[in-house]
Design an enzyme around this catalytic site. Structure first.
Site, short mmCIF file in Angstrom:
data_model
loop_
_atom_site.label_atom_id
_atom_site.label_comp_id
_atom_site.label_asym_id
_atom_site.label_seq_id
_atom_site.Cartn_x
_atom_site.Cartn_y
_atom_site.Cartn_z
NE ARG A 160 -7.29 2.13 -6.07
CZ ARG A 160 -6.12 2.23 -5.49
NH1 ARG A 160 -5.06 2.54 -6.21
NH2 ARG A 160 -5.98 2.04 -4.20
CD1 TRP A 166 -12.35 -5.64 -10.03
CD2 TRP A 166 -11.48 -4.75 -11.89
NE1 TRP A 166 -11.65 -6.63 -10.67
CE2 TRP A 166 -11.10 -6.12 -11.82
CE3 TRP A 166 -11.04 -3.99 -12.99
CZ2 TRP A 166 -10.30 -6.73 -12.81
CZ3 TRP A 166 -10.25 -4.60 -13.95
CH2 TRP A 166 -9.89 -5.95 -13.86
CB SER A 199 -8.42 -5.27 -3.76
OG SER A 199 -8.93 -3.98 -4.00
CG ASN A 221 2.21 1.57 -5.23
OD1 ASN A 221 3.09 1.37 -4.41
ND2 ASN A 221 1.77 0.64 -6.06
N GLY A 222 0.20 5.49 -4.38
CA GLY A 222 -0.39 6.78 -4.74
C GLY A 222 0.19 7.91 -3.90
NE ARG A 223 -1.40 6.55 1.25
CZ ARG A 223 -1.52 5.60 2.17
NH1 ARG A 223 -1.28 5.88 3.44
NH2 ARG A 223 -1.87 4.39 1.81
NE ARG A 275 -7.88 0.47 5.44
CZ ARG A 275 -7.60 1.76 5.62
NH1 ARG A 275 -7.79 2.31 6.80
NH2 ARG A 275 -7.15 2.50 4.62
CG ASP A 315 -2.04 0.97 1.14
OD1 ASP A 315 -2.29 1.49 0.04
OD2 ASP A 315 -2.67 1.25 2.17
CG HIS A 342 0.16 2.20 -9.46
ND1 HIS A 342 -0.07 1.80 -8.17
CD2 HIS A 342 -0.95 2.89 -9.85
CE1 HIS A 342 -1.27 2.24 -7.79
NE2 HIS A 342 -1.82 2.91 -8.79
CG LEU A 357 9.35 -17.14 -4.26
CD1 LEU A 357 9.16 -17.15 -2.75
CD2 LEU A 357 9.91 -15.78 -4.68
NE ARG A 406 -4.16 7.02 -7.38
CZ ARG A 406 -4.04 6.60 -6.12
NH1 ARG A 406 -3.79 7.45 -5.16
NH2 ARG A 406 -4.17 5.32 -5.84
#
Ligand code: FPP
Length: 248
Positions: free
Chosen positions: A68, A66, A62, A19-21, A191, A17, A34, A128, A30
């Protein structure tokens, strides 16, 4: 870093979490966040290979994503498509097995095709196991599992006869994977955002203020160190506290 193997997570799951900020803080669009986030993905994969962590699950898109703005979704899908093609040989050479968890059918055909190529090419690799959670939602995964379970039910058997946690788990997208030991979430949010809801029942959670594009090897090692220092009791008591063990 030298950490005993019993102090390392076997399965690491990451909510990438911020990337945008990261982009906003630098006055960039933004989507630049990414793009930078992709670099952090590579660092994370290489670190897991190096640290011999055998399972890595990355929450990349997530079901809620979709919603966004269309342009951002389109950019992310394009990124994914080129990522799958560009990194295919890298994954194979490094012994990475790639899989997708989530509502695969919702992804655009061209993205599915590229991903399927990587999945097919790398299916026998063992160094992996990398799960990309795409178009993924934990509740949705559970519902799809129920659907598959109902379809597979032998007639005449009651739900009670067949339903165990193990049996139910075998219908999830993560069927043959161990549950995550450690879940990391970057960017200071505390969260789980609909990520692996069934599977993280006893996972250790680690939150960091770092934004995903800044999450590097050093940050990963900090998280692993924190994990290694924790006492996991799975709802039981530690051996030293177990009085019955002192009576014999
Ligand atoms: C969360 O940051 C990040 C995403 C929704 C996308 C994650 C995608 C990548 C890291 C790149 C692609 C990855 C792969 C595996 C191809 P955000 O946009 O929610 O950030 P914000 O909360 O600061 O707005």
């Amino acid at each position: 870093m030298n950490i005993a193997s019993n102090r390392k997570p076997k399965h690491l799951a990451v909510i990438m979490d911020g990337n945008g900020r990261w982009a906003k803080l630098r006055g960039l669009p933004r989507v630049e966040g990414h793009r930078q986030g992709m670099k952090a993905v590579k660092t994370c994969i290489l670190s897991c290979l190096d640290l011999k962590i055998p399972y890595l699950t990355l929450y990349a898109f997530s079901l809620e994503n979709w919603e966004r703005p269309f342009r951002e979704v389109r950019f992310l899908m394009k990124l994914l498509q080129t990522y799958a093609r560009r990194e295919r040989d890298f994954f194979h050479k490094k012994g990475v097995r790639v899989r997708v968890i989530g509502d695969f059918e919702k992804l655009p055909t061209i993205v599915r095709r590229e991903l399927q190529e990587v999945i097919n090419l790398t299916r026998d690799n063992t160094k992996l196991e990398l799960q990309l959670a795409l178009s993924y939602g934990g509740r949705n995964e559970i519902l799809r599992a129920v659907e598959r379970l109902v379809d597979a039910r032998e007639s005449g058997k009651s739900a009670k006869e067949v339903l165990t946690e193990e049996y139910f788990s075998s219908f999830l997208d993560t069927a043959d994977l161990p549950d995550p030991d450690l879940v990391i979430r970057t960017s200071g949010e505390h969260r789980v955002s609909n990520f692996l809801l069934w599977q993280i029942a006893y996972s250790e959670l680690y939150f960091t203020e770092r934004l995903w594009p800044e999450f590097d090897r050093i940050e990963l090692e900090k998280a692993i160190q924190s994990f290694g220092a924790r006492s996991r009791r799975f709802g039981k008591v530690e051996f030293s506290q177990d009085l019955s063990s002192q009576t014999g």
